[in-house]
Design an enzyme around this catalytic site. Structure first.
Site, PDB file in Angstrom:
ATOM      1  N   ASP A 122      40.892  79.523  54.763  1.00  0.00           N
ATOM      2  CA  ASP A 122      41.155  78.411  55.672  1.00  0.00           C
ATOM      3  C   ASP A 122      40.825  78.870  57.109  1.00  0.00           C
ATOM      4  O   ASP A 122      39.771  79.449  57.349  1.00  0.00           O
ATOM      5  CB  ASP A 122      42.606  77.957  55.483  1.00  0.00           C
ATOM      6  CG  ASP A 122      42.941  76.638  56.145  1.00  0.00           C
ATOM      7  OD1 ASP A 122      42.783  75.590  55.487  1.00  0.00           O
ATOM      8  OD2 ASP A 122      43.361  76.653  57.312  1.00  0.00           O
ATOM      9  N   ASP A 249      39.948  71.610  44.825  1.00  0.00           N
ATOM     10  CA  ASP A 249      40.320  71.415  46.223  1.00  0.00           C
ATOM     11  C   ASP A 249      39.701  70.111  46.723  1.00  0.00           C
ATOM     12  O   ASP A 249      38.481  70.009  46.830  1.00  0.00           O
ATOM     13  CB  ASP A 249      39.822  72.597  47.065  1.00  0.00           C
ATOM     14  CG  ASP A 249      40.253  72.508  48.528  1.00  0.00           C
ATOM     15  OD1 ASP A 249      40.743  71.441  48.941  1.00  0.00           O
ATOM     16  OD2 ASP A 249      40.102  73.502  49.244  1.00  0.00           O
ATOM     17  N   HIS A 277      43.588  73.816  47.140  1.00  0.00           N
ATOM     18  CA  HIS A 277      43.258  74.504  48.387  1.00  0.00           C
ATOM     19  C   HIS A 277      44.078  75.778  48.587  1.00  0.00           C
ATOM     20  O   HIS A 277      43.538  76.812  48.984  1.00  0.00           O
ATOM     21  CB  HIS A 277      43.467  73.554  49.572  1.00  0.00           C
ATOM     22  CG  HIS A 277      43.066  74.149  50.880  1.00  0.00           C
ATOM     23  ND1 HIS A 277      41.742  74.378  51.212  1.00  0.00           N
ATOM     24  CD2 HIS A 277      43.798  74.591  51.937  1.00  0.00           C
ATOM     25  CE1 HIS A 277      41.681  74.917  52.423  1.00  0.00           C
ATOM     26  NE2 HIS A 277      42.907  75.064  52.882  1.00  0.00           N
TER      27      HIS A 277
END
Length: 298
Positions: A122, A249, A277
């Site tokens: 991320d 995701d 995710h």
């Protein structure tokens, strides 16, 4: 490390971060410009640095670290400023891409890294990958999950744009709700509470509010030029790289991982089945085992 935080900086009371599920780790601390930064430092051997993203903290890596540590590696997991056990300036404007880089570079520089592996997820991608490009003397390998360099040219999904607008307009960033929504399997109330534990109130969540807002979505946005420089460098980079990508995701679909691999001349992403995710929640021990095996073989 003693001392009170400076004015306008929130420090999470230690008792809020005790007894968290599956998290027997003690943080270490350094202070930079009056801001205390926390990091985990577990095991011995070649370093592996785990960079979390939005809106998580080093708690994210609690299932991934043990297999890597037990395979003979030193596992370091910082909490970015504004997250986890690190101090939390309450001014959203404090949080910029460059400031995150400066603070992490200071922390990692004091650890005197060499031969390390950067593991990024991320928002840990733009931060960790830039550090790996700017400090190649620290990092020999890269492990990338659900992220890449943000250049302002990348097309963001409708789901991501909706997430950004939601965070911008929310009275308080619902950290736990966002994490629960990014898991394939509900991690349970105790885990969600642990992600919320560092934040006493809305003001302490300024760092979590800022991340979506500072991600460059146009080529002329702040941070875009730096992101492009990182992407251009990675395209020519010959360090061993492992891509892991969740199959389910909705925000950064598997096809995004395939596109990033093609654009940056990385190997094709390895799919992580039955995961979304926050794949560390859905498949943490599996991911830790994959990383440990890859490190031993590369």
């Amino acid at each position: 490390m003693g001392g009170e935080p400076r004015e306008g900086v929130f420090r999470t009371p230690e008792e809020r971060l005790q007894g968290l599920p599956d998290f027997p780790f003690d943080s270490r601390y350094i202070e930079v410009d009056g801001v205390r930064l926390a990091y985990l430092d577990e095991g011995e051997g070649a370093p592996v640095v785990f960079f979390h993203g939005e809106p998580t903290w080093s708690f994210l890596w609690r299932k991934v670290i043990p297999p890597v540590r037990d395979a003979g590696f030193r596992c370091i997991a910082p909490d970015f400023v504004g997250f986890g056990r690190s101090d939390k300036p309450t001014d959203v404007g404090f949080y910029t891409y460059d400031r995150h880089i400066e603070l992490m570079a200071e922390l990692l520089g004091r650890l005197e890294l060499s031969g390390a592996t950067a593991v990024v997820h991320d928002w840990g991608g733009p931060i960790g990958l830039r550090l790996a490009v700017e400090h190649p003397e620290w990092f020999d390998r890269l492990v990338i999950m659900e992220t890449g360099p943000f250049t302002g040219h990348q097309k963001m999904s409708d789901a991501w744009l909706a997430f950004r607008d939601f965070v911008r307009n929310a009275e308080e960033v619902p950290v736990g709700m966002l994490i629960r929504g990014g898991c394939k399997h509900d991690p349970g109330d105790e885990v969600i509470a642990a992600y919320e534990a560092p934040y006493m109130d809305a003001a302490a969540k300024a760092g979590a509010r800022a991340f979506p807002l500072i991600l460059p979505t146009e080529p002329d946005a702040p941070g875009a030029a730096e992101g492009k420089r990182v992407a251009d460098a990675l395209r020519e980079d010959e360090r061993p790289t492992l891509l892991l990508w969740a199959e389910d995701d909705p925000v950064l679909p598997f096809s995004v991982g395939e596109r990033i691999a093609t654009q940056l001349n990385f190997p094709a992403p390895r799919p992580i089945a039955d995961a979304s995710h926050f794949l560390q929640e859905d498949a943490g021990p599996e991911i830790g085992g994959i990383i440990a095996d890859w490190l031993r073989s590369s």
